[in-house]
Write a protein that holds these residues in place. Structure first.
Motif, mmCIF file in Angstrom:
data_model
loop_
_atom_site.group_PDB
_atom_site.id
_atom_site.type_symbol
_atom_site.label_atom_id
_atom_site.label_comp_id
_atom_site.label_asym_id
_atom_site.label_seq_id
_atom_site.Cartn_x
_atom_site.Cartn_y
_atom_site.Cartn_z
ATOM 1 N N LEU A 108 1.464 13.684 -23.261
ATOM 2 C CA LEU A 108 0.821 14.939 -22.880
ATOM 3 C C LEU A 108 1.169 15.338 -21.454
ATOM 4 N N GLY A 109 1.342 14.348 -20.582
ATOM 5 C CA GLY A 109 1.721 14.645 -19.208
ATOM 6 C C GLY A 109 3.085 15.299 -19.129
ATOM 7 N N ILE A 110 4.030 14.766 -19.897
ATOM 8 C CA ILE A 110 5.375 15.346 -19.936
ATOM 9 C C ILE A 110 5.329 16.749 -20.546
ATOM 10 N N ALA A 111 4.541 16.904 -21.598
ATOM 11 C CA ALA A 111 4.403 18.220 -22.232
ATOM 12 C C ALA A 111 3.827 19.230 -21.249
ATOM 13 N N SER A 112 2.849 18.792 -20.456
ATOM 14 C CA SER A 112 2.222 19.685 -19.484
ATOM 15 C C SER A 112 3.223 20.167 -18.436
ATOM 16 N N VAL A 113 4.051 19.252 -17.931
ATOM 17 C CA VAL A 113 5.064 19.636 -16.945
ATOM 18 C C VAL A 113 6.080 20.589 -17.570
ATOM 19 N N PHE A 114 6.463 20.315 -18.812
ATOM 20 C CA PHE A 114 7.406 21.187 -19.513
ATOM 21 C C PHE A 114 6.849 22.600 -19.627
ATOM 22 N N SER A 131 4.592 23.922 -17.748
ATOM 23 C CA SER A 131 4.508 24.491 -16.404
ATOM 24 C C SER A 131 5.842 25.104 -15.994
ATOM 25 N N MET A 132 6.931 24.419 -16.293
ATOM 26 C CA MET A 132 8.266 24.943 -16.001
ATOM 27 C C MET A 132 8.467 26.304 -16.659
ATOM 28 N N ARG A 133 7.956 26.443 -17.874
ATOM 29 C CA ARG A 133 8.131 27.684 -18.642
ATOM 30 C C ARG A 133 7.065 28.729 -18.302
ATOM 31 N N VAL A 134 6.195 28.402 -17.332
ATOM 32 C CA VAL A 134 5.072 29.268 -16.953
ATOM 33 C C VAL A 134 4.259 29.615 -18.201
ATOM 34 N N ASN A 135 3.992 28.585 -18.997
ATOM 35 C CA ASN A 135 3.276 28.724 -20.264
ATOM 36 C C ASN A 135 1.853 28.217 -20.092
ATOM 37 N N ILE A 136 0.874 28.954 -20.578
ATOM 38 C CA ILE A 136 -0.536 28.623 -20.399
ATOM 39 C C ILE A 136 -0.902 27.272 -21.006
ATOM 40 N N LEU A 137 -0.088 26.756 -21.930
ATOM 41 C CA LEU A 137 -0.367 25.456 -22.540
ATOM 42 C C LEU A 137 -0.278 24.313 -21.543
ATOM 43 N N VAL A 138 0.216 24.602 -20.337
ATOM 44 C CA VAL A 138 0.221 23.593 -19.283
ATOM 45 C C VAL A 138 -1.174 23.052 -19.042
ATOM 46 N N TYR A 139 -2.178 23.878 -19.220
ATOM 47 C CA TYR A 139 -3.544 23.471 -18.889
ATOM 48 C C TYR A 139 -4.244 22.636 -19.958
ATOM 49 N N PRO A 140 -4.275 23.030 -21.230
ATOM 50 C CA PRO A 140 -4.934 22.160 -22.208
ATOM 51 C C PRO A 140 -4.286 20.787 -22.339
ATOM 52 N N THR A 141 -2.946 20.743 -22.305
ATOM 53 C CA THR A 141 -2.266 19.446 -22.380
ATOM 54 C C THR A 141 -2.551 18.623 -21.127
ATOM 55 N N GLY A 142 -2.559 19.276 -19.976
ATOM 56 C CA GLY A 142 -2.823 18.587 -18.722
ATOM 57 C C GLY A 142 -4.248 18.072 -18.637
ATOM 58 N N ILE A 143 -5.193 18.823 -19.139
ATOM 59 C CA ILE A 143 -6.604 18.425 -19.089
ATOM 60 C C ILE A 143 -6.826 17.109 -19.844
ATOM 61 N N ILE A 144 -6.266 17.008 -21.025
ATOM 62 C CA ILE A 144 -6.451 15.791 -21.822
ATOM 63 C C ILE A 144 -5.754 14.602 -21.158
ATOM 64 N N SER A 145 -4.526 14.821 -20.689
ATOM 65 C CA SER A 145 -3.769 13.752 -20.048
ATOM 66 C C SER A 145 -4.487 13.221 -18.808
ATOM 67 N N THR A 146 -5.005 14.118 -17.994
ATOM 68 C CA THR A 146 -5.650 13.681 -16.752
ATOM 69 C C THR A 146 -6.946 12.932 -17.014
ATOM 70 N N LEU A 147 -7.677 13.317 -18.035
ATOM 71 C CA LEU A 147 -8.906 12.595 -18.363
ATOM 72 C C LEU A 147 -8.595 11.153 -18.776
ATOM 73 N N ILE A 148 -7.514 10.979 -19.516
ATOM 74 C CA ILE A 148 -7.107 9.628 -19.915
ATOM 75 C C ILE A 148 -6.715 8.810 -18.687
ATOM 76 N N TYR A 157 -7.492 17.060 -10.845
ATOM 77 C CA TYR A 157 -6.580 17.786 -11.736
ATOM 78 C C TYR A 157 -7.356 18.477 -12.852
ATOM 79 N N PHE A 158 -8.322 17.744 -13.389
ATOM 80 C CA PHE A 158 -9.117 18.303 -14.478
ATOM 81 C C PHE A 158 -9.820 19.586 -14.018
ATOM 82 N N GLY A 159 -10.477 19.494 -12.859
ATOM 83 C CA GLY A 159 -11.182 20.661 -12.345
ATOM 84 C C GLY A 159 -10.246 21.817 -12.022
ATOM 85 N N MET A 160 -9.105 21.500 -11.399
ATOM 86 C CA MET A 160 -8.147 22.540 -11.035
ATOM 87 C C MET A 160 -7.450 23.111 -12.261
#
Length: 205
Positions: free
Chosen positions: A27-33, A35-52, A72-75
């Motif tokens: 999920l962390g790699i997906a979130s960065v990917f 983010s590169m594409r300026v895609n809103i999915l950066v946040y849901p994937t990042g939220i789960i990864s950071t909680l883990i 990270y979760f809050g931001m």
């Protein structure tokens, strides 16, 4: 460089890897990917990864990194809101560059957070890498804030964070996560290039 040592370390990391760490890495790699594409999915994937990773860092006594993942979760929640609420009349929040005032603020936050976090780790925790842990945390603190603001320079702070985190996680025995940060470094460089192009396109429009 002893490449056999790296290969053996990676193999050992795979053997010791839990499904939870593997899921967080994916999920962390997906979130960065995204983010590169300026895609809103950066946040849901990042939220789960950071909680883990909050849980993983607690187990390995990486208290500053545990705190930064909670941040990270809050931001991520904040960034999700900002990205989906552009100014009146605009269809999206544009990717832009920081001005001089922004740089001064970013460097100030970096230095202040580093001093504060390192002091807390040295005096109030049993961390064996307080200064190392504090630096990656402070740098990532700024990077996440700038990403939520859609500033190109967020990638500069991510490159610094990822590069320094590689040996930190390797030292702590989180080999797979260390290689993840190596991959993150490459993605961050690609992200910087992509966001520069996006910012230039917006500036010409």
């Amino acid at each position: 460089m002893d490449f056999q040592f790296l290969i053996d370390g990676f193999a050992e990391g795979l053997r010791q890897m839990t499904w939870l760490e593997a899921f967080a890495v994916f999920l962390g790699i997906a979130s960065v990917f995204y983010s590169m594409r300026v895609n809103i999915l950066v946040y849901p994937t990042g939220i789960i990864s950071t909680l883990i990773y909050v849980w993983i860092c607690f187990q390995y006594k990486l208290y500053a990194d545990m705190g930064i993942n909670a941040y990270y979760f809050g931001m991520s929640v904040y960034g999700w809101y900002v990205w989906t609420h552009p100014k009146a009349g605009a269809t999206e929040v544009p990717v832009t560059w920081m001005k001089t005032k922004g740089w001064i603020l970013a460097i100030g936050i970096l230095l202040l957070s580093y001093l504060l976090i390192s002091y807390v780790l040295v005096h109030f925790t049993d961390s064996d890498v307080p200064y190392w842990d504090s630096f990656t945390t402070a740098s990532a603190f700024v990077g996440m804030w700038l990403m939520a603001k859609k500033k190109v320079e967020n990638w500069i702070f991510w490159i610094i964070t990822d590069f320094v985190a590689i040996p930190l996680y390797f030292y702590k025995g989180l080999i797979l996560t260390s290689f993840q940060y190596l991959f993150f470094t490459v993605l961050a460089i690609m992200g910087l290039i992509a966001w520069i192009k996006t910012a230039r396109t917006y500036a010409k429009s």
